[in-house]
Write a protein that holds these residues in place. Structure first.
Motif, mmCIF file in Angstrom:
data_model
loop_
_atom_site.group_PDB
_atom_site.id
_atom_site.type_symbol
_atom_site.label_atom_id
_atom_site.label_comp_id
_atom_site.label_asym_id
_atom_site.label_seq_id
_atom_site.Cartn_x
_atom_site.Cartn_y
_atom_site.Cartn_z
ATOM 1 N N VAL A 173 33.944 60.181 81.107
ATOM 2 C CA VAL A 173 33.360 58.933 80.616
ATOM 3 C C VAL A 173 33.139 57.957 81.766
ATOM 4 C CG1 VAL A 173 33.828 56.868 79.241
ATOM 5 C CG2 VAL A 173 34.198 59.129 78.251
ATOM 6 N N LEU A 174 34.149 57.806 82.623
ATOM 7 C CA LEU A 174 34.022 56.857 83.724
ATOM 8 C C LEU A 174 33.036 57.340 84.782
ATOM 9 C CD1 LEU A 174 37.719 55.662 84.185
ATOM 10 C CD2 LEU A 174 35.876 54.642 82.848
ATOM 11 N N VAL A 175 33.105 58.623 85.143
ATOM 12 C CA VAL A 175 32.174 59.154 86.130
ATOM 13 C C VAL A 175 30.749 59.175 85.567
ATOM 14 C CG1 VAL A 175 31.550 61.194 87.483
ATOM 15 C CG2 VAL A 175 33.941 60.500 87.310
ATOM 16 N N GLY A 176 30.617 59.541 84.303
ATOM 17 C CA GLY A 176 29.296 59.554 83.684
ATOM 18 C C GLY A 176 28.677 58.175 83.583
ATOM 19 N N GLY A 177 29.526 57.142 83.543
ATOM 20 C CA GLY A 177 29.000 55.784 83.496
ATOM 21 C C GLY A 177 28.217 55.413 84.741
ATOM 22 N N ARG A 178 28.522 56.061 85.872
ATOM 23 C CA ARG A 178 27.778 55.782 87.100
ATOM 24 C C ARG A 178 26.300 56.119 86.923
ATOM 25 N NH1 ARG A 178 31.011 55.597 91.810
ATOM 26 N NH2 ARG A 178 29.337 56.547 93.032
ATOM 27 N N ILE A 179 26.015 57.241 86.260
ATOM 28 C CA ILE A 179 24.628 57.642 86.049
ATOM 29 C C ILE A 179 23.931 56.685 85.084
ATOM 30 C CG2 ILE A 179 23.123 59.465 85.212
ATOM 31 C CD1 ILE A 179 24.504 60.083 87.854
ATOM 32 N N SER A 180 24.580 56.399 83.968
ATOM 33 C CA SER A 180 23.957 55.538 82.964
ATOM 34 C C SER A 180 23.718 54.135 83.502
ATOM 35 C CB SER A 180 24.842 55.490 81.712
ATOM 36 O OG SER A 180 24.964 56.770 81.131
ATOM 37 N N LEU A 181 24.692 53.568 84.204
ATOM 38 C CA LEU A 181 24.522 52.231 84.756
ATOM 39 C C LEU A 181 23.503 52.216 85.890
ATOM 40 C CD1 LEU A 181 28.220 50.968 84.775
ATOM 41 C CD2 LEU A 181 26.393 50.311 83.215
ATOM 42 N N MET A 182 23.470 53.271 86.690
ATOM 43 C CA MET A 182 22.478 53.360 87.764
ATOM 44 C C MET A 182 21.066 53.365 87.183
ATOM 45 S SD MET A 182 21.839 56.379 90.585
ATOM 46 C CE MET A 182 23.586 56.446 90.966
ATOM 47 N N VAL A 183 20.868 54.168 86.149
ATOM 48 C CA VAL A 183 19.548 54.208 85.514
ATOM 49 C C VAL A 183 19.197 52.844 84.939
ATOM 50 C CG1 VAL A 183 18.229 55.192 83.603
ATOM 51 C CG2 VAL A 183 19.649 56.674 85.026
ATOM 52 N N GLY A 184 20.144 52.209 84.253
ATOM 53 C CA GLY A 184 19.881 50.918 83.634
ATOM 54 C C GLY A 184 19.504 49.849 84.642
ATOM 55 N N PHE A 185 20.274 49.731 85.722
ATOM 56 C CA PHE A 185 20.039 48.664 86.696
ATOM 57 C C PHE A 185 18.816 48.941 87.558
ATOM 58 C CE2 PHE A 185 24.496 47.598 85.762
ATOM 59 C CZ PHE A 185 24.398 46.219 85.657
ATOM 60 N N LEU A 186 18.669 50.156 88.075
ATOM 61 C CA LEU A 186 17.553 50.449 88.969
ATOM 62 C C LEU A 186 16.216 50.412 88.237
ATOM 63 C CD1 LEU A 186 18.915 53.322 91.264
ATOM 64 C CD2 LEU A 186 18.719 50.872 91.748
ATOM 65 N N SER A 187 16.169 50.942 87.026
ATOM 66 C CA SER A 187 14.912 50.919 86.278
ATOM 67 C C SER A 187 14.510 49.498 85.920
ATOM 68 C CB SER A 187 15.030 51.774 85.014
ATOM 69 O OG SER A 187 16.052 51.283 84.161
ATOM 70 N N THR A 188 15.481 48.669 85.549
ATOM 71 C CA THR A 188 15.173 47.275 85.228
ATOM 72 C C THR A 188 14.712 46.513 86.464
ATOM 73 O OG1 THR A 188 16.787 47.259 83.411
ATOM 74 C CG2 THR A 188 16.121 45.131 84.311
ATOM 75 N N LEU A 189 15.381 46.736 87.584
ATOM 76 C CA LEU A 189 14.976 46.067 88.825
ATOM 77 C C LEU A 189 13.570 46.479 89.238
ATOM 78 C CD1 LEU A 189 15.791 44.217 91.173
ATOM 79 C CD2 LEU A 189 16.743 46.233 92.320
ATOM 80 N N GLY A 190 13.266 47.770 89.144
ATOM 81 C CA GLY A 190 11.931 48.227 89.499
ATOM 82 C C GLY A 190 10.862 47.685 88.561
ATOM 83 N N ALA A 191 11.129 47.708 87.246
ATOM 84 C CA ALA A 191 10.160 47.203 86.280
ATOM 85 C C ALA A 191 9.942 45.701 86.457
ATOM 86 C CB ALA A 191 10.632 47.510 84.856
ATOM 87 N N ALA A 192 11.024 44.967 86.730
ATOM 88 C CA ALA A 192 10.899 43.522 86.932
ATOM 89 C C ALA A 192 10.092 43.212 88.186
ATOM 90 C CB ALA A 192 12.288 42.891 87.026
ATOM 91 N N THR A 193 10.351 43.935 89.270
ATOM 92 C CA THR A 193 9.613 43.694 90.517
ATOM 93 C C THR A 193 8.118 43.945 90.331
ATOM 94 O OG1 THR A 193 11.556 44.340 91.811
ATOM 95 C CG2 THR A 193 9.425 44.328 92.939
ATOM 96 N N LEU A 194 7.775 45.084 89.717
ATOM 97 C CA LEU A 194 6.366 45.405 89.482
ATOM 98 C C LEU A 194 5.735 44.426 88.505
ATOM 99 C CD1 LEU A 194 3.979 47.314 89.914
ATOM 100 C CD2 LEU A 194 4.912 48.773 88.093
ATOM 101 N N GLY A 195 6.432 44.125 87.416
ATOM 102 C CA GLY A 195 5.880 43.229 86.406
ATOM 103 C C GLY A 195 5.713 41.800 86.910
ATOM 104 N N ILE A 196 6.680 41.302 87.685
ATOM 105 C CA ILE A 196 6.574 39.949 88.234
ATOM 106 C C ILE A 196 5.380 39.848 89.171
ATOM 107 C CG2 ILE A 196 7.688 38.291 89.780
ATOM 108 C CD1 ILE A 196 10.373 39.177 88.582
ATOM 109 N N THR A 197 5.210 40.853 90.023
ATOM 110 C CA THR A 197 4.092 40.840 90.968
ATOM 111 C C THR A 197 2.754 40.816 90.239
ATOM 112 O OG1 THR A 197 5.419 42.083 92.573
ATOM 113 C CG2 THR A 197 3.026 42.044 92.906
ATOM 114 N N ILE A 198 2.597 41.678 89.248
ATOM 115 C CA ILE A 198 1.333 41.743 88.506
ATOM 116 C C ILE A 198 1.132 40.477 87.684
ATOM 117 C CG2 ILE A 198 0.142 42.966 86.653
ATOM 118 C CD1 ILE A 198 1.330 45.546 87.743
#
Length: 292
Positions: free
Chosen positions: A86-111
């Protein structure tokens, strides 16, 4: 006597500020506590469990929770420790959540900044792209993308960025259309401030508040989305522990080994609850119409 009366009457007319110490807000305390605790546990999980939850003990397979010090949350059908996974698997889930949001926000803000600030041709072109993407069913985009490029951690993050930048673009574009007509922007333009400096120093700081709120809520949404896609077999590699993968692995054991699926689900619930509480607190904190 009149001065004394005036002094004593002053405190009764003062209004409490809702923007005082954040520690007085129950939403902030609970949200920060849940999110911070989960982040610390997940970040230090590699040091707590050097085997990353991959060690198998067939003699302890399907050990019930709270019955063994070696496996406090029980063991899965292969004898792997549920707490470690559960704890090790959280690294993947949180990584996906934070990185995808950061990427979408950067692209969306620019456009959004380009469309709202320059308007005209660029506004029409970019907003039509937004309309086309919003018209496509989400599940159709997901199936098409994953069928062409396959699953995997990197592809899931890219897919989420592509499918979610439109939210940020529409939000920023609408706010820029309002801010660009305000007096301080007109004054800066009259002094010859260039476009890039205008956007960086005058427009972006005035639209970033709602974007931060949306980012907070999107992290929680993307954690759920990654878990759902992995549960359906469209997410990360099944050999890599993640919360969605653990839910999928344990669905056939719900009657006699409920803990294999329940504890990853509890981890998802607590993390998403904490992020949503922080998002609600930020919304109240940054909303200018809510000030007393």
């Amino acid at each position: 006597m009149s001065s004394a009366t005036q002094v004593t009457s002053t405190p009764s007319t003062a209004k409490p500020s809702r923007h005082g110490s954040p520690w007085r807000s129950l939403e902030f305390v609970l949200g920060a506590g849940l999110t911070g605790s989960m982040l610390l546990l997940v970040l230090f999980s590699v040091w707590i469990f050097p085997d990353r939850g991959a060690a198998m003990d067939l003699g302890a397979r399907l050990t019930a929770p709270f019955t063994s010090w070696a496996h406090p949350l029980g063991a899965d059908p292969l004898g792997r420790d549920v707490l470690a996974r559960v704890l090790v698997g959280g690294r993947i889930s949180l990584m996906v959540g934070f990185l995808s949001t950061l990427g979408a926000a950067t692209l969306g803000i620019t456009i959004g900044l380009i469309a709202g600030y320059y308007r005209g041709f660029w506004d029409m072109l970019l907003m039509r792209c937004v309309d086309i993407q919003l018209a496509l069913p989400f599940i159709l985009i997901a199936l098409t993308f994953i069928t062409i490029l396959g699953g995997g951690l990197g592809n899931i993050i890219i897919f989420m960025i592509i499918s979610q930048w439109v939210q940020f673009a529409r939000l920023v574009r609408g706010m820029v259309l309002s801010v660009r007509e305000r007096e301080f922007v007109q004054a800066a333009r009259s002094f010859g401030v260039r476009d890039l400096a205008m956007v960086r120093h005058h427009i972006l700081p005035n639209v970033i508040g709602p974007v931060i709120i949306l980012m907070t809520l999107n992290v929680a949404n993307n954690i759920l989305l990654e878990s759902s896609l992995t549960f359906l077999g469209l997410g990360v590699d099944p050999l890599i522990p993640s919360w969605g993968g653990m839910l999928a692995d344990g669905r056939t054991y719900m009657q006699n080994a409920w803990w294999v699926s329940v504890f990853p689900g509890v981890a998802i619930m607590l993390t998403v609850l904490g992020l949503n509480l922080l998002g609600d607190w930020l919304r109240d904190r940054l909303d200018p119409t809510g000030k007393l």
